[in-house]
Design a protein around this motif. Structure first.
Motif, short mmCIF file in Angstrom:
data_model
loop_
_atom_site.label_atom_id
_atom_site.label_comp_id
_atom_site.label_asym_id
_atom_site.label_seq_id
_atom_site.Cartn_x
_atom_site.Cartn_y
_atom_site.Cartn_z
N SER A 183 28.02 45.67 48.98
CA SER A 183 27.75 44.84 48.39
C SER A 183 27.87 43.36 49.07
CB SER A 183 29.05 44.76 47.91
OG SER A 183 30.46 44.14 47.79
N VAL A 184 28.24 42.92 50.41
CA VAL A 184 27.63 41.66 51.47
C VAL A 184 27.23 41.51 51.62
CG1 VAL A 184 30.90 41.45 50.74
CG2 VAL A 184 29.55 42.86 53.12
N ILE A 185 25.88 42.42 52.00
CA ILE A 185 25.12 42.56 53.03
C ILE A 185 23.96 41.60 51.98
CG2 ILE A 185 22.75 43.51 53.97
CD1 ILE A 185 24.51 45.90 54.01
N GLY A 186 23.43 40.63 52.84
CA GLY A 186 22.40 39.56 52.27
C GLY A 186 21.84 39.05 53.35
N PRO A 187 21.12 38.07 53.86
CA PRO A 187 20.22 37.10 54.54
C PRO A 187 21.25 36.44 55.65
CG PRO A 187 19.31 36.83 52.41
CD PRO A 187 21.15 37.39 52.06
N GLY A 188 20.96 36.97 56.44
CA GLY A 188 22.14 36.65 57.72
C GLY A 188 22.13 38.69 58.42
N THR A 189 22.33 38.72 57.38
CA THR A 189 23.50 39.77 58.14
C THR A 189 22.93 40.51 59.37
OG1 THR A 189 23.98 40.50 55.64
CG2 THR A 189 24.05 42.62 57.64
N THR A 190 24.13 40.79 59.88
CA THR A 190 22.82 41.61 61.58
C THR A 190 23.96 43.05 61.69
OG1 THR A 190 23.18 39.58 62.28
CG2 THR A 190 22.89 41.46 64.03
N VAL A 191 23.13 43.89 62.09
CA VAL A 191 24.10 45.65 61.92
C VAL A 191 23.38 45.91 63.35
CG1 VAL A 191 24.06 48.23 61.66
CG2 VAL A 191 22.87 46.59 59.43
N LEU A 192 24.89 46.09 64.69
CA LEU A 192 24.88 46.36 65.66
C LEU A 192 25.83 47.78 65.80
CD1 LEU A 192 26.62 42.77 66.65
CD2 LEU A 192 23.89 43.33 66.66
N ALA A 193 25.09 48.53 67.03
CA ALA A 193 25.79 49.71 66.91
C ALA A 193 25.36 50.66 68.39
CB ALA A 193 24.44 51.17 66.31
N THR A 194 26.35 51.13 68.95
CA THR A 194 26.74 52.08 69.78
C THR A 194 27.43 52.67 70.22
OG1 THR A 194 26.86 51.12 72.30
CG2 THR A 194 28.22 50.05 70.79
N HIS A 195 27.49 53.74 71.00
CA HIS A 195 27.30 55.36 71.50
C HIS A 195 28.92 54.78 71.98
CE1 HIS A 195 26.56 55.38 75.58
NE2 HIS A 195 25.12 54.77 74.71
N GLY A 196 29.39 52.96 73.04
CA GLY A 196 30.33 53.32 73.22
C GLY A 196 31.36 52.98 72.82
N GLY A 197 33.11 52.56 73.50
CA GLY A 197 34.40 51.95 72.66
C GLY A 197 34.06 50.50 72.04
N LEU A 198 34.76 50.06 71.39
CA LEU A 198 35.21 48.88 70.73
C LEU A 198 35.84 48.50 71.83
CD1 LEU A 198 35.62 49.60 66.74
CD2 LEU A 198 33.66 47.92 68.16
#
Length: 330
Positions: A299-314
């Protein structure tokens, strides 16, 4: 002596020294990028009139590349941070735009067409271009190019600053939609751990508007959603045994006629050929997110949304307003 006095008088009348304008018009679009002289640029916005924008700043060549909807529409010479004031590398979003900004740190120096990358002073703006890194960390661009970019861009636009050249690629409509994570986040996620009884948490009122960044760590089995740099949600996720997502970034590119969400993949410097990088089909089949939380995220995804993924920890990061989501080792 008279010329000197005249120049000094003009300086006093005008305040800060004038900024070199750079080229007034674009070079031919097929100009060799390496042949551009300091202050020169290429711009052809008509090649892709609409769609999400990404700027990639390549520090070794002092060039910036502008892509819209995955198509290159501009290239410019730049001047980045000098020794002792190096421009940070990583993935940023535009936090603020100000056509007539003046520096808060360096004697009110003019920074026309300023587009802020961090709250501690790093920005894109028009400035002098001597042909080598000479700024205090900002990325200077020709005046006319800065104007065109300022007018075409929007809040939340993705900016990649790197020592390794990368090119965005358009993903197919069925690319994975899972959120993704960073090597370093500016806000410390460990301070808001989910309790044993919480599968997910959603607090959009903490930041009602602004660009959205979604991060996922398969090691931590967590999704965290930031809006305008403030965490508004997090959830536990289940990861298939032995699955590693690799390290990647995507930018929202709207939906097609069939209602499929489209993303533009942004290869991350140093991670393009990472061993074990999962394909999108594997990602879809290997990550499980609570259905209710997934609906809230969508519901909040829109223009400017960036998705970032990793198998590393936060990793823990600095508290405050800095919003670098991925910081590379380049």
């Amino acid at each position: 002596m008279r010329l000197f006095l005249l120049a000094a008088s003009l300086s006093l009348l005008l305040g800060s020294p004038a900024i070199a304008q750079g080229a007034k018009t674009s070079s031919a679009f097929d100009t060799d990028v390496a042949a551009l002289k300091p202050g020169e640029f290429i711009w052809n916005g008509d090649l892709a009139p609409e769609g999400p924008m990404t700027v990639i700043v390549h520090l070794p060549t002092q060039r910036a590349f502008v892509y819209r909807n995955g198509i290159r529409i501009g290239v410019t010479t730049v001047s980045s941070g000098k020794p002792g004031h190096k421009t940070p590398t990583g993935i940023f979003t535009i936090l603020q735009k100000n056509k007539d900004h003046k520096s808060n740190l360096y004697n009110s120096a003019p920074m026309p067409y300023m587009q802020r990358l961090t709250w501690d002073g790093i920005a894109l703006h028009a400035g002098n271009l001597p042909g080598y890194p000479a700024s205090h960390g900002c990325i200077r661009m020709p005046m006319e190019f800065s104007k065109k970019l300022f007018e075409a861009s929007s809040m939340g636009m993705t900016v990649v600053v790197t020592n390794g050249l990368v090119t965005p690629e358009v993903a197919d409509a069925n690319a994975f939609l899972m959120p993704v994570t960073a090597k370093g986040v500016a806000d410390d996620p460990t301070l808001r751990r989910l309790s044993k009884d919480e599968n997910w948490r959603w607090t959009p009122e903490k930041s009602p508007t602004g660009p959205v960044t979604i991060v996922l760590s398969t090691d931590n089995e967590r999704v965290i959603v930031f809006r305008n740099g403030v965490e508004i949600g997090r959830s536990k996720v289940q990861i298939a045994k032995g699955f590693e997502i690799g390290t990647r970034a995507l930018q929202y590119a709207g939906t097609d006629a069939d209602g499929q969400t489209r993303w533009i993949f942004i290869p991350l410097p140093g991670y393009e050929t990472e061993k074990g990088q999962a394909d999108e089909k594997s990602a879809l089949q290997s990550i499980f997110i609570p259905a209710d939380f997934n609906r809230l995220v969508r519901s909040v995804i829109g223009p400017g949304t960036t998705v970032l993924a990793t198998h590393g920890g936060l990793n823990s990061g600095q508290a405050g307003k800095a919003t670098t989501v991925i910081a590379t080792d380049q």
